[in-house]
Write a protein that holds these residues in place. Structure first.
Motif, PDB file in Angstrom:
ATOM      1  N   TYR B  36       0.835  -1.209   0.000  1.00 55.60           N
ATOM      2  CA  TYR B  36       0.000   0.000   0.000  1.00 55.60           C
ATOM      3  C   TYR B  36       0.870   1.260   0.000  1.00 55.60           C
ATOM      4  N   PHE B  37       1.927   1.222   0.824  1.00 50.54           N
ATOM      5  CA  PHE B  37       2.799   2.401   0.875  1.00 50.54           C
ATOM      6  C   PHE B  37       3.528   2.596  -0.458  1.00 50.54           C
ATOM      7  N   GLN B  38       3.828   1.494  -1.100  1.00 48.98           N
ATOM      8  CA  GLN B  38       4.444   1.576  -2.421  1.00 48.98           C
ATOM      9  C   GLN B  38       3.486   2.260  -3.412  1.00 48.98           C
ATOM     10  N   GLN B  39       2.236   1.849  -3.356  1.00 46.58           N
ATOM     11  CA  GLN B  39       1.214   2.465  -4.231  1.00 46.58           C
ATOM     12  C   GLN B  39       1.098   3.959  -3.962  1.00 46.58           C
ATOM     13  N   ILE B  40       1.121   4.298  -2.671  1.00 39.92           N
ATOM     14  CA  ILE B  40       1.003   5.717  -2.297  1.00 39.92           C
ATOM     15  C   ILE B  40       2.207   6.495  -2.824  1.00 39.92           C
ATOM     16  N   MET B  41       3.382   5.904  -2.669  1.00 37.68           N
ATOM     17  CA  MET B  41       4.612   6.557  -3.111  1.00 37.68           C
ATOM     18  C   MET B  41       4.586   6.772  -4.631  1.00 37.68           C
ATOM     19  N   GLU B  42       4.172   5.727  -5.340  1.00 38.20           N
ATOM     20  CA  GLU B  42       4.119   5.829  -6.803  1.00 38.20           C
ATOM     21  C   GLU B  42       3.068   6.848  -7.234  1.00 38.20           C
ATOM     22  N   GLY B  43       1.942   6.822  -6.564  1.00 38.96           N
ATOM     23  CA  GLY B  43       0.880   7.776  -6.879  1.00 38.96           C
ATOM     24  C   GLY B  43       1.336   9.211  -6.648  1.00 38.96           C
ATOM     25  N   ALA B  44       2.076   9.410  -5.555  1.00 45.32           N
ATOM     26  CA  ALA B  44       2.573  10.759  -5.244  1.00 45.32           C
ATOM     27  C   ALA B  44       3.591  11.197  -6.292  1.00 45.32           C
ATOM     28  N   ALA B  45       4.448  10.261  -6.697  1.00 49.37           N
ATOM     29  CA  ALA B  45       5.504  10.601  -7.667  1.00 49.37           C
ATOM     30  C   ALA B  45       4.920  10.989  -9.017  1.00 49.37           C
ATOM     31  N   THR B  46       3.782  10.393  -9.376  1.00 49.10           N
ATOM     32  CA  THR B  46       3.192  10.668 -10.689  1.00 49.10           C
ATOM     33  C   THR B  46       1.971  11.597 -10.583  1.00 49.10           C
ATOM     34  N   ASN B  47       1.793  12.172  -9.380  1.00 48.87           N
ATOM     35  CA  ASN B  47       0.629  13.044  -9.128  1.00 48.87           C
ATOM     36  C   ASN B  47      -0.697  12.353  -9.445  1.00 48.87           C
ATOM     37  N   ASP B  48      -0.736  11.059  -9.167  1.00 51.76           N
ATOM     38  CA  ASP B  48      -1.951  10.296  -9.402  1.00 51.76           C
ATOM     39  C   ASP B  48      -2.720  10.194  -8.073  1.00 51.76           C
ATOM     40  N   ALA B  49      -3.549  11.199  -7.838  1.00 49.57           N
ATOM     41  CA  ALA B  49      -4.271  11.259  -6.558  1.00 49.57           C
ATOM     42  C   ALA B  49      -5.206  10.064  -6.390  1.00 49.57           C
ATOM     43  N   GLU B  50      -5.787   9.591  -7.496  1.00 52.50           N
ATOM     44  CA  GLU B  50      -6.697   8.440  -7.428  1.00 52.50           C
ATOM     45  C   GLU B  50      -6.000   7.215  -6.852  1.00 52.50           C
ATOM     46  N   GLN B  51      -4.794   6.980  -7.334  1.00 48.68           N
ATOM     47  CA  GLN B  51      -4.033   5.825  -6.849  1.00 48.68           C
ATOM     48  C   GLN B  51      -3.737   5.966  -5.353  1.00 48.68           C
ATOM     49  N   VAL B  52      -3.371   7.180  -4.967  1.00 47.55           N
ATOM     50  CA  VAL B  52      -3.088   7.424  -3.550  1.00 47.55           C
ATOM     51  C   VAL B  52      -4.345   7.156  -2.716  1.00 47.55           C
ATOM     52  N   LEU B  53      -5.477   7.669  -3.200  1.00 52.09           N
ATOM     53  CA  LEU B  53      -6.717   7.529  -2.428  1.00 52.09           C
ATOM     54  C   LEU B  53      -7.172   6.079  -2.327  1.00 52.09           C
ATOM     55  N   ARG B  54      -6.970   5.320  -3.411  1.00 53.66           N
ATOM     56  CA  ARG B  54      -7.349   3.899  -3.374  1.00 53.66           C
ATOM     57  C   ARG B  54      -6.564   3.164  -2.283  1.00 53.66           C
ATOM     58  N   ALA B  55      -5.268   3.442  -2.231  1.00 51.27           N
ATOM     59  CA  ALA B  55      -4.431   2.772  -1.217  1.00 51.27           C
ATOM     60  C   ALA B  55      -4.821   3.232   0.194  1.00 51.27           C
ATOM     61  N   LEU B  56      -5.114   4.521   0.328  1.00 53.95           N
ATOM     62  CA  LEU B  56      -5.513   5.038   1.649  1.00 53.95           C
ATOM     63  C   LEU B  56      -6.816   4.404   2.108  1.00 53.95           C
ATOM     64  N   HIS B  57      -7.712   4.233   1.151  1.00 51.23           N
ATOM     65  CA  HIS B  57      -9.019   3.645   1.422  1.00 51.23           C
ATOM     66  C   HIS B  57      -8.842   2.249   2.048  1.00 51.23           C
ATOM     67  N   ASP B  58      -7.888   1.499   1.529  1.00 52.37           N
ATOM     68  CA  ASP B  58      -7.627   0.156   2.057  1.00 52.37           C
ATOM     69  C   ASP B  58      -6.858   0.201   3.375  1.00 52.37           C
ATOM     70  N   LEU B  59      -6.020   1.201   3.491  1.00 51.07           N
ATOM     71  CA  LEU B  59      -5.140   1.290   4.662  1.00 51.07           C
ATOM     72  C   LEU B  59      -5.880   1.764   5.921  1.00 51.07           C
ATOM     73  N   ARG B  60      -6.850   2.628   5.714  1.00 55.53           N
ATOM     74  CA  ARG B  60      -7.493   3.309   6.833  1.00 55.53           C
ATOM     75  C   ARG B  60      -8.081   2.355   7.895  1.00 55.53           C
ATOM     76  N   PRO B  61      -8.882   1.340   7.493  1.00 50.38           N
ATOM     77  CA  PRO B  61      -9.431   0.452   8.527  1.00 50.38           C
ATOM     78  C   PRO B  61      -8.344  -0.257   9.324  1.00 50.38           C
TER      79      PRO B  61
END
Lengths: 216, 115
Positions: B36-61
């Motif tokens: 998940y953190f990898q997804q967030i990192m990649e999303g941040a690097a490519t300014n892909d907010a959707e990817q970041v949010l998807r990973a956060l959505h799974d991480l939050r619970p």
């Protein structure tokens, strides 16, 4: 009686975590562990399941489509949606589609336990968050079909209190309208919960609506 | 003294002090969350907010069950910032989350080694 569960969520971490939490619950057994709706439907053909705990956002077959297929192909199987979405319209939509219960993914284990037992016994579970939603509309449209055990008949006083609850009156208001003390109202309310098997005021409203005891 | 990064009493309460299950959960968390953190990192690097949010959505619970209140706060902040027009604050919050996740990992590993 053992309640047989299927967990369906594409997140391995969540599925395993939930299985760990459920391991402690008496009378509950996880018999299916699926990563998407397709796996669940295949599993249901071979395994007897009472309740599915279903995620919504999944690859291959998402939760909404899965629930519709479960409703159609396995009508006796009940579905509790587990989701991170807490928007009212979202929840209502899922209940309209036939979910028997709706829980947020960060729900405390005790509440999950309560929800599973409630759905197994009465056919539905409403959390406090759902109490204020449009239950009347759901029952009226027959989208919600709770099952209640045969119960002792309700007394006239209990019916008065039940109608007061359906009209969203407070305990004090009900007491004033039917000329009894608030404490007696509470006594009747407890009897109603015991007799109907409902877990809260929302459950009592559903009961009253489904039995034709109250029409908004 | 600063607050601990995780509140282990949460896991103890969830699993009724069953050390084996707590350990199993921590091991599972440590094995599964790097993706998940990898997804967030990649999303941040490519300014892909959707990817970041998807990973956060799974991480939050998981952050909730873990007893990681600051991680929850950061997840919510990033979600909010994703729709605001402040990309720098968005990136900074993600960097803080990733750094915080590392501190949690250290704390969890220490917990495993103590058992």
């Amino acid at each position: 009686m053992m309640i047989r569960l299927a967990l369906t969520d594409d997140q391995l971490l969540f599925r395993r975590g939930m299985a760990l939490l459920l391991r402690d619950m008496a009378g509950v057994q996880v018999v299916l562990d699926c990563a998407n709706g397709e796996e669940l439907l295949a599993g249901l053909k071979n395994e007897s399941v009472d309740i599915v705990l279903l995620d919504l956002q999944m690859p291959v077959m998402d939760g909404v489509e899965t629930m519709q297929r479960v409703r159609k192909d396995f009508p006796d199987v009940k579905v509790i949606v587990l989701s991170s979405h807490d928007e009212e319209q979202y929840i209502l939509h899922l209940m309209e589609l036939g979910a028997n219960g709706y829980l947020l993914k960060d729900t405390e284990p005790d509440v999950i336990d309560t929800a599973i037992r409630s759905v197994a016994q009465s056919g539905y579970y409403f959390s406090d968050a759902l109490n204020k939603l449009d239950l009347h509309g759901l029952v009226k449209k027959r989208k919600l079909t709770p099952t209640f055990n045969d119960i002792d008949p309700l007394s006239e006083r209990e019916l008065d209190v039940l109608r007061g609850i359906c009209k969203e009156f407070t305990t004090a208001e009900i007491a004033e309208k039917i000329f009894i003390s608030p404490r007696t109202v509470d006594f009747h309310r407890n009897n109603l919960l015991l007799k109907t098997g409902a877990r809260n005021a929302a459950g009592l409203v559903v009961y009253a609506m489904s039995k034709g005891l109250f029409a908004p | 003294m600063s607050d601990p990064v995780i509140d282990l009493t949460t896991l103890c309460r969830l699993f009724k002090n069953d050390r084996n299950r707590i350990q199993e959960w921590i091991t599972l968390y440590l094995a599964e969350t790097p993706a998940y953190f990898q997804q967030i990192m990649e999303g941040a690097a490519t300014n892909d907010a959707e990817q970041v949010l998807r990973a956060l959505h799974d991480l939050r619970p998981m952050a909730h069950y873990l007893g990681a209140p600051h991680m929850l706060v950061l997840c919510d902040a990033i979600k909010e910032l994703s729709s605001a027009s402040d990309p720098q604050a968005f990136q900074e919050s993600i960097a803080e989350l990733l750094s915080h996740a590392q501190s949690i990992e250290v704390a969890l590993n220490a917990e495993l080694n103590n058992r």
